[in-house]
Design a protein around this motif. Structure first.
Motif, PDB file in Angstrom:
ATOM      1  N   THR A 137       0.816  -1.216   0.000  1.00  0.00           N
ATOM      2  CA  THR A 137       0.000   0.000   0.000  1.00  0.00           C
ATOM      3  C   THR A 137       0.849   1.266   0.000  1.00  0.00           C
ATOM      4  OG1 THR A 137      -1.867  -1.130   1.036  1.00  0.00           O
ATOM      5  CG2 THR A 137      -1.817   1.267   1.202  1.00  0.00           C
ATOM      6  N   PRO A 138       1.815   1.431   0.925  1.00  0.00           N
ATOM      7  CA  PRO A 138       2.672   2.619   0.820  1.00  0.00           C
ATOM      8  C   PRO A 138       3.507   2.634  -0.456  1.00  0.00           C
ATOM      9  CG  PRO A 138       3.448   1.141   2.576  1.00  0.00           C
ATOM     10  CD  PRO A 138       2.100   0.653   2.152  1.00  0.00           C
ATOM     11  N   ALA A 139       3.846   1.422  -0.977  1.00  0.00           N
ATOM     12  CA  ALA A 139       4.598   1.369  -2.233  1.00  0.00           C
ATOM     13  C   ALA A 139       3.758   1.905  -3.386  1.00  0.00           C
ATOM     14  CB  ALA A 139       5.043  -0.067  -2.522  1.00  0.00           C
ATOM     15  N   TYR A 140       2.469   1.568  -3.404  1.00  0.00           N
ATOM     16  CA  TYR A 140       1.557   2.115  -4.421  1.00  0.00           C
ATOM     17  C   TYR A 140       1.454   3.633  -4.281  1.00  0.00           C
ATOM     18  CZ  TYR A 140      -0.443  -2.224  -6.314  1.00  0.00           C
ATOM     19  OH  TYR A 140      -0.641  -3.419  -6.965  1.00  0.00           O
ATOM     20  N   ILE A 141       1.338   4.108  -3.039  1.00  0.00           N
ATOM     21  CA  ILE A 141       1.192   5.546  -2.799  1.00  0.00           C
ATOM     22  C   ILE A 141       2.426   6.301  -3.288  1.00  0.00           C
ATOM     23  CG2 ILE A 141       1.023   7.303  -0.982  1.00  0.00           C
ATOM     24  CD1 ILE A 141      -0.727   5.272   0.571  1.00  0.00           C
ATOM     25  N   ARG A 142       3.608   5.733  -3.078  1.00  0.00           N
ATOM     26  CA  ARG A 142       4.840   6.366  -3.561  1.00  0.00           C
ATOM     27  C   ARG A 142       4.974   6.235  -5.073  1.00  0.00           C
ATOM     28  NH1 ARG A 142       6.948   4.110   1.295  1.00  0.00           N
ATOM     29  NH2 ARG A 142       7.602   2.242   0.147  1.00  0.00           N
ATOM     30  N   TYR A 143       4.483   5.123  -5.629  1.00  0.00           N
ATOM     31  CA  TYR A 143       4.596   4.891  -7.071  1.00  0.00           C
ATOM     32  C   TYR A 143       3.785   5.928  -7.846  1.00  0.00           C
ATOM     33  CZ  TYR A 143       4.618   2.323 -11.508  1.00  0.00           C
ATOM     34  OH  TYR A 143       4.778   1.968 -12.817  1.00  0.00           O
ATOM     35  N   PHE A 144       2.528   6.172  -7.394  1.00  0.00           N
ATOM     36  CA  PHE A 144       1.689   7.189  -8.003  1.00  0.00           C
ATOM     37  C   PHE A 144       1.660   8.420  -7.102  1.00  0.00           C
ATOM     38  CE2 PHE A 144      -0.455   3.371  -9.886  1.00  0.00           C
ATOM     39  CZ  PHE A 144      -0.205   3.671 -11.212  1.00  0.00           C
ATOM     40  N   GLU A 145       2.130   9.536  -7.602  1.00  0.00           N
ATOM     41  CA  GLU A 145       2.140  10.758  -6.796  1.00  0.00           C
ATOM     42  C   GLU A 145       0.745  11.380  -6.695  1.00  0.00           C
ATOM     43  OE1 GLU A 145       4.998  13.185  -8.724  1.00  0.00           O
ATOM     44  OE2 GLU A 145       6.714  11.911  -8.169  1.00  0.00           O
ATOM     45  N   SER A 174       2.422 -11.739  -5.554  1.00  0.00           N
ATOM     46  CA  SER A 174       2.429 -10.492  -4.778  1.00  0.00           C
ATOM     47  C   SER A 174       3.843  -9.981  -4.553  1.00  0.00           C
ATOM     48  CB  SER A 174       1.723 -10.712  -3.436  1.00  0.00           C
ATOM     49  OG  SER A 174       0.378 -11.081  -3.616  1.00  0.00           O
ATOM     50  N   ILE A 175       4.767 -10.897  -4.280  1.00  0.00           N
ATOM     51  CA  ILE A 175       6.161 -10.506  -4.059  1.00  0.00           C
ATOM     52  C   ILE A 175       6.756  -9.906  -5.333  1.00  0.00           C
ATOM     53  CG2 ILE A 175       8.489 -11.381  -3.626  1.00  0.00           C
ATOM     54  CD1 ILE A 175       7.219 -13.430  -1.702  1.00  0.00           C
ATOM     55  N   LEU A 176       6.499 -10.544  -6.470  1.00  0.00           N
ATOM     56  CA  LEU A 176       7.014 -10.042  -7.741  1.00  0.00           C
ATOM     57  C   LEU A 176       6.479  -8.640  -8.044  1.00  0.00           C
ATOM     58  CD1 LEU A 176       6.766 -13.253  -9.965  1.00  0.00           C
ATOM     59  CD2 LEU A 176       8.841 -12.208  -9.025  1.00  0.00           C
ATOM     60  N   LEU A 177       5.189  -8.433  -7.779  1.00  0.00           N
ATOM     61  CA  LEU A 177       4.599  -7.123  -8.048  1.00  0.00           C
ATOM     62  C   LEU A 177       5.155  -6.061  -7.097  1.00  0.00           C
ATOM     63  CD1 LEU A 177       2.615  -5.683  -9.875  1.00  0.00           C
ATOM     64  CD2 LEU A 177       0.798  -6.187  -8.239  1.00  0.00           C
ATOM     65  N   LEU A 178       5.367  -6.429  -5.838  1.00  0.00           N
ATOM     66  CA  LEU A 178       5.958  -5.484  -4.880  1.00  0.00           C
ATOM     67  C   LEU A 178       7.373  -5.097  -5.311  1.00  0.00           C
ATOM     68  CD1 LEU A 178       6.005  -3.916  -2.228  1.00  0.00           C
ATOM     69  CD2 LEU A 178       6.695  -6.034  -1.075  1.00  0.00           C
ATOM     70  N   ILE A 179       8.140  -6.064  -5.772  1.00  0.00           N
ATOM     71  CA  ILE A 179       9.506  -5.769  -6.242  1.00  0.00           C
ATOM     72  C   ILE A 179       9.453  -4.763  -7.389  1.00  0.00           C
ATOM     73  CG2 ILE A 179      11.514  -6.742  -7.432  1.00  0.00           C
ATOM     74  CD1 ILE A 179      11.037  -9.319  -5.805  1.00  0.00           C
ATOM     75  N   PHE A 180       8.507  -4.951  -8.288  1.00  0.00           N
ATOM     76  CA  PHE A 180       8.368  -4.002  -9.406  1.00  0.00           C
ATOM     77  C   PHE A 180       8.060  -2.595  -8.894  1.00  0.00           C
ATOM     78  CE2 PHE A 180       5.579  -1.584 -12.195  1.00  0.00           C
ATOM     79  CZ  PHE A 180       6.373  -1.473 -13.324  1.00  0.00           C
ATOM     80  N   LEU A 181       7.115  -2.480  -7.958  1.00  0.00           N
ATOM     81  CA  LEU A 181       6.733  -1.170  -7.423  1.00  0.00           C
ATOM     82  C   LEU A 181       7.923  -0.466  -6.775  1.00  0.00           C
ATOM     83  CD1 LEU A 181       3.298  -2.085  -5.789  1.00  0.00           C
ATOM     84  CD2 LEU A 181       3.641  -0.602  -7.781  1.00  0.00           C
ATOM     85  N   GLN A 233       1.586  -6.172 -13.814  1.00  0.00           N
ATOM     86  CA  GLN A 233       0.503  -6.898 -13.152  1.00  0.00           C
ATOM     87  C   GLN A 233       0.200  -8.207 -13.869  1.00  0.00           C
ATOM     88  OE1 GLN A 233      -1.540  -5.995 -10.502  1.00  0.00           O
ATOM     89  NE2 GLN A 233      -3.423  -7.157 -10.802  1.00  0.00           N
ATOM     90  N   VAL A 234       0.116  -8.134 -15.193  1.00  0.00           N
ATOM     91  CA  VAL A 234      -0.211  -9.321 -15.997  1.00  0.00           C
ATOM     92  C   VAL A 234       0.886 -10.383 -15.872  1.00  0.00           C
ATOM     93  CG1 VAL A 234      -0.506 -10.160 -18.362  1.00  0.00           C
ATOM     94  CG2 VAL A 234      -1.661  -8.063 -17.624  1.00  0.00           C
ATOM     95  N   LEU A 235       2.130  -9.970 -15.996  1.00  0.00           N
ATOM     96  CA  LEU A 235       3.244 -10.927 -15.940  1.00  0.00           C
ATOM     97  C   LEU A 235       3.400 -11.534 -14.547  1.00  0.00           C
ATOM     98  CD1 LEU A 235       5.930  -9.015 -18.050  1.00  0.00           C
ATOM     99  CD2 LEU A 235       4.512 -10.959 -18.771  1.00  0.00           C
ATOM    100  N   CYS A 236       3.311 -10.695 -13.513  1.00  0.00           N
ATOM    101  CA  CYS A 236       3.528 -11.180 -12.147  1.00  0.00           C
ATOM    102  C   CYS A 236       2.451 -12.164 -11.706  1.00  0.00           C
ATOM    103  CB  CYS A 236       3.577 -10.006 -11.174  1.00  0.00           C
ATOM    104  SG  CYS A 236       5.023  -8.942 -11.383  1.00  0.00           S
TER     105      CYS A 236
END
Length: 435
Positions: A28-36, A169-176, A195-198
């Motif tokens: 969740t914080p990773a998403y928040i930082r990813y999108f300003e 989930s781990i793969l997607l978090l690493i991407f973020l 998202q699709v690949l992970c």
């Protein structure tokens, strides 16, 4: 033997879900930082939520296969198992082909900026449609590949099934955490591809591994596709499918309704509260998932005393979950600011209580429907989930008309689900009392 398998599955699932919980909390914080921009983040959550609905449009084939394969495996009939698996995969493949074709024509027909309440100055129409195309067709692929989890559940390998989603989930978090640079549009596009690949790569690996090892004798084969088995899976799955659709409308439209009636930025607040209080629901699912197939096996063996004991255990677990949800109400003012930052969400006691009520109702509904799902006795659940679906949107609109906040959408869920809870509890207890 059954109890030992259950214990191992539950312990394994707790360990895996514990890891998944850590990943979710970090995401969740990773998403928040990813999108300003909170509006773009809210749109992403809505897109994923809407397209996740697609995963329920399998005509209930996943759940139908799960029960039928559990019944077949209890008798150790390898030919029957191969027919069930092959018929299930081919049946769902047909559904996927139809969905893919429908997406080609349906997605361009909508004004997604208007539907998602996001200005073209923030995300252009072409970029938004491209992202939806990518995620949609990725989820159609996931739709078919995810059938492997139903196979694993039926074989009482719940921990293995849960580990697949953990890897995703781990793969997607690493991407973020790793992906840097670009404007909001390019980040949205990159996340759609990731998202699709992970999600799909771990499912592909799991499918290959299972049918080359544990279920080598029951791997899908066109020559073993049986019309009667397909009909049996689809007929049972049809009831599951209808229930899924009704509960989808009742439970999984919150992001869309909040974004439509209030604002896409409010979806972020909903997601923060939901992820905190969904810990209770996730914890309960650690018990429900392994028990479903075990109860289906007990039903096939006519071991009704074991079924009754399992149902009573659910009641105790539900009570513990409700107490935990109450504790989260008091902990939320501390947990949420530490988790996402002090300025992202203003913690409100009323909102926390509403989410506690929602988590409690969900636990009790899942407990009351557990025996019905395992024994394929779905009539009561079908009728009252339809009532919940019909009541959800009118309740939300009424609450919004009277000026209640976005959290009234969650309260509407609770009110809509109450008749289902009461009716299914009465039905399950009557059924077990007669056995």
């Amino acid at each position: 033997m059954r109890s030992n398998v259950l214990r191992n599955n539950i312990i394994g699932s707790i360990a895996i879900k514990g890891g998944a919980l850590c990943v979710t909390l970090a995401s969740t914080p990773a998403y928040i930082r990813y999108f300003e921009n909170d509006s773009v983040l809210g749109v992403w959550f809505v897109i994923v939520s809407i397209l996740n609905w697609i995963l329920t449009f399998d005509l209930g084939i996943g759940n139908g296969l799960r029960n039928q394969l559990a019944y077949a495996s209890s008798g150790s009939d390898e030919t029957e198992m191969k027919k069930v698996v092959s018929s299930g995969y081919v049946s769902l493949g047909v559904v996927c082909a139809v969905l893919a074709l429908a997406g080609v024509f349906a997605i361009p027909a909508f004004d997604w900026n208007a539907l998602l309440n996001i200005s073209e100055d923030i995300i252009s129409s072409s970029v938004l449609k491209s992202c939806i195309f990518i995620v949609y067709f990725g989820m159609v692929a996931q739709f078919w590949l995810k059938l492997i989890t139903s196979v694993l559940y039926s074989l009482q390998k719940t921990a293995v099934a849960n580990s697949v989603s953990l890897v995703s989930s781990i793969l997607l978090l690493i991407f973020l955490l790793v992906h840097k640079g670009g404007d909001q549009e390019s980040r949205l596009m990159a996340l759609s591809i990731a998202q699709v690949l992970c999600i799909n790569l771990p499912l592909i690996v799991a499918t290959v591994c299972v049918f080359m090892t544990t279920l080598k004798h029951a791997s899908p084969s066109p020559s073993f596709v049986s019309l009667s088995h397909s009909k049996g899976i689809v007929a049972l799955g049809g009831a599951f499918f209808a229930i899924q659709i009704f509960l989808l409308i009742a439970n999984s439209t919150n992001e869309f309704v909040i974004g439509f009636l209030y604002s896409s930025a409010d979806v972020v607040g909903y997601q923060v509260y939901y992820r905190i209080f969904s810990l209770v629901i996730v914890g309960f699912s650690l018990v429900v998932q392994p028990m479903w197939s075990a109860m289906a096996s007990a039903y096939a063996e006519k071991n009704f005393s074991w079924l009754a004991k399992a149902y009573h255990r659910f009641s105790y677990v539900s009570a513990g979950g409700i107490l935990f949800a109450l504790a989260l109400v008091f902990a939320a003012p501390v947990i949420i600011p530490l988790w996402v930052g002090p300025d992202v969400v203003t913690v409100d006691v009323r909102t926390s209580l509403i989410f506690m009520f929602y988590a409690s109702i969900t636990l009790l509904v899942n407990s009351s429907t557990s025996v019905a799902n395992a024994t394929s006795r779905l009539k009561t659940q079908l009728v009252f989930s339809a009532i919940a679906a019909a009541a959800k949107v009118p309740l939300c609109c009424a609450f919004a008309h009277f000026g209640l906040g976005w959290d009234s959408v969650v309260f509407a869920n609770c009110v809509a689900l109450l008749p289902l809870l009461v009716a299914q509890t009465i039905s399950t207890r009557k059924y077990l009392a007669k056995r």
